[in-house]
Design a protein around this motif. Structure first.
Motif, short mmCIF file in Angstrom:
data_model
loop_
_atom_site.label_atom_id
_atom_site.label_comp_id
_atom_site.label_asym_id
_atom_site.label_seq_id
_atom_site.Cartn_x
_atom_site.Cartn_y
_atom_site.Cartn_z
N ALA A 143 0.84 -1.21 0.00
CA ALA A 143 0.00 0.00 0.00
C ALA A 143 0.87 1.25 0.00
O ALA A 143 0.58 2.22 -0.70
N GLY A 144 1.94 1.22 0.78
CA GLY A 144 2.85 2.36 0.80
C GLY A 144 3.51 2.60 -0.54
O GLY A 144 3.61 3.74 -1.01
N ALA A 145 3.94 1.52 -1.18
CA ALA A 145 4.56 1.64 -2.50
C ALA A 145 3.55 2.14 -3.54
O ALA A 145 3.87 3.00 -4.37
N GLY A 146 2.34 1.64 -3.48
CA GLY A 146 1.30 2.10 -4.41
C GLY A 146 0.93 3.55 -4.19
O GLY A 146 0.73 4.31 -5.13
N GLY A 147 0.86 3.96 -2.93
CA GLY A 147 0.57 5.35 -2.62
C GLY A 147 1.65 6.29 -3.11
O GLY A 147 1.37 7.35 -3.66
N LEU A 148 2.91 5.88 -2.92
CA LEU A 148 4.01 6.72 -3.38
C LEU A 148 4.03 6.79 -4.91
O LEU A 148 4.27 7.86 -5.48
N ALA A 149 3.73 5.68 -5.58
CA ALA A 149 3.68 5.69 -7.05
C ALA A 149 2.56 6.61 -7.55
O ALA A 149 2.76 7.37 -8.50
N ALA A 150 1.40 6.55 -6.91
CA ALA A 150 0.30 7.44 -7.31
C ALA A 150 0.66 8.90 -7.08
O ALA A 150 0.32 9.76 -7.90
N PHE A 151 1.36 9.19 -5.98
CA PHE A 151 1.79 10.55 -5.72
C PHE A 151 2.74 11.05 -6.81
O PHE A 151 2.60 12.18 -7.29
N VAL A 152 3.68 10.22 -7.22
CA VAL A 152 4.64 10.60 -8.27
C VAL A 152 3.91 10.84 -9.59
O VAL A 152 4.19 11.81 -10.30
N VAL A 153 2.96 9.98 -9.92
CA VAL A 153 2.18 10.17 -11.15
C VAL A 153 1.39 11.48 -11.08
O VAL A 153 1.34 12.24 -12.06
N GLY A 154 0.80 11.76 -9.94
CA GLY A 154 0.05 13.02 -9.78
C GLY A 154 0.94 14.23 -9.95
O GLY A 154 0.56 15.20 -10.61
N MET A 155 2.13 14.18 -9.38
CA MET A 155 3.05 15.31 -9.53
C MET A 155 3.50 15.46 -10.98
O MET A 155 3.65 16.58 -11.48
N ALA A 156 3.69 14.36 -11.67
CA ALA A 156 4.04 14.43 -13.09
C ALA A 156 2.92 15.06 -13.90
O ALA A 156 3.16 15.88 -14.79
N MET A 157 1.67 14.71 -13.58
CA MET A 157 0.54 15.30 -14.29
C MET A 157 0.41 16.79 -14.01
O MET A 157 0.04 17.56 -14.90
N LEU A 158 0.69 17.20 -12.79
CA LEU A 158 0.59 18.61 -12.44
C LEU A 158 1.68 19.47 -13.08
O LEU A 158 1.48 20.66 -13.32
N THR A 159 2.83 18.88 -13.36
CA THR A 159 3.96 19.64 -13.89
C THR A 159 4.24 19.34 -15.36
O THR A 159 5.26 19.79 -15.89
N VAL A 160 3.36 18.64 -16.03
CA VAL A 160 3.62 18.21 -17.40
C VAL A 160 3.87 19.39 -18.35
O VAL A 160 4.67 19.29 -19.27
N GLY A 161 3.23 20.48 -18.13
CA GLY A 161 3.40 21.65 -19.01
C GLY A 161 4.81 22.21 -18.97
O GLY A 161 5.29 22.77 -19.96
N TRP A 162 5.48 22.08 -17.85
CA TRP A 162 6.83 22.61 -17.71
C TRP A 162 7.87 21.77 -18.45
O TRP A 162 8.84 22.29 -18.95
N TRP A 163 7.68 20.45 -18.47
CA TRP A 163 8.74 19.62 -19.03
C TRP A 163 8.43 19.04 -20.40
O TRP A 163 9.33 18.46 -21.01
N VAL A 164 7.22 19.19 -20.93
CA VAL A 164 6.95 18.73 -22.30
C VAL A 164 6.24 19.76 -23.16
O VAL A 164 5.94 19.48 -24.32
N GLY A 165 5.98 20.93 -22.64
CA GLY A 165 5.18 21.92 -23.38
C GLY A 165 5.74 22.28 -24.74
O GLY A 165 5.01 22.33 -25.73
N SER A 166 7.02 22.50 -24.83
CA SER A 166 7.59 22.93 -26.11
C SER A 166 7.59 21.83 -27.15
O SER A 166 7.57 22.10 -28.35
#
Length: 84
Positions: free
Chosen positions: A5-28
């Motif tokens: 559960a801890g590993a799954g929670g941490l993985a979901a958190f990382v995916v969420g952060m990637a979704m929130l910051t996607v414009g900064w690292w793939v926008g161009s």
């Protein structure tokens, strides 16, 4: 089970952060005919990213607290029995 559960929670958190910051690292690199597709999809990415990051962080913290509250089996007192 708690570790998974801890590993799954941490993985979901990382995916969420990637979704929130996607414009900064793939926008161009995601522009077509002058339209930045990360800006078009950002409201949906933000909603899903917040859900993933918040839910994942909650699951991770809950699992971490459960692990910290488990008794340490190496320090439990076991009564010594004598035969005689």
């Amino acid at each position: 089970r708690t570790e998974a559960a801890g590993a799954g929670g941490l993985a979901a958190f990382v995916v969420g952060m990637a979704m929130l910051t996607v414009g900064w690292w793939v926008g161009s690199s995601h522009t077509y005919d002058g339209t930045d597709w990360t800006e078009v999809l950002q409201p949906y990415l933000s909603i899903a990213g917040l859900a993933f990051a918040g839910g994942g962080l909650g699951v991770f913290v809950k699992a971490a607290l459960a692990l910290l509250r488990q008794p340490d089996v190496t320090t439990l007192h076991h009564p010594v029995t004598t035969t005689g």
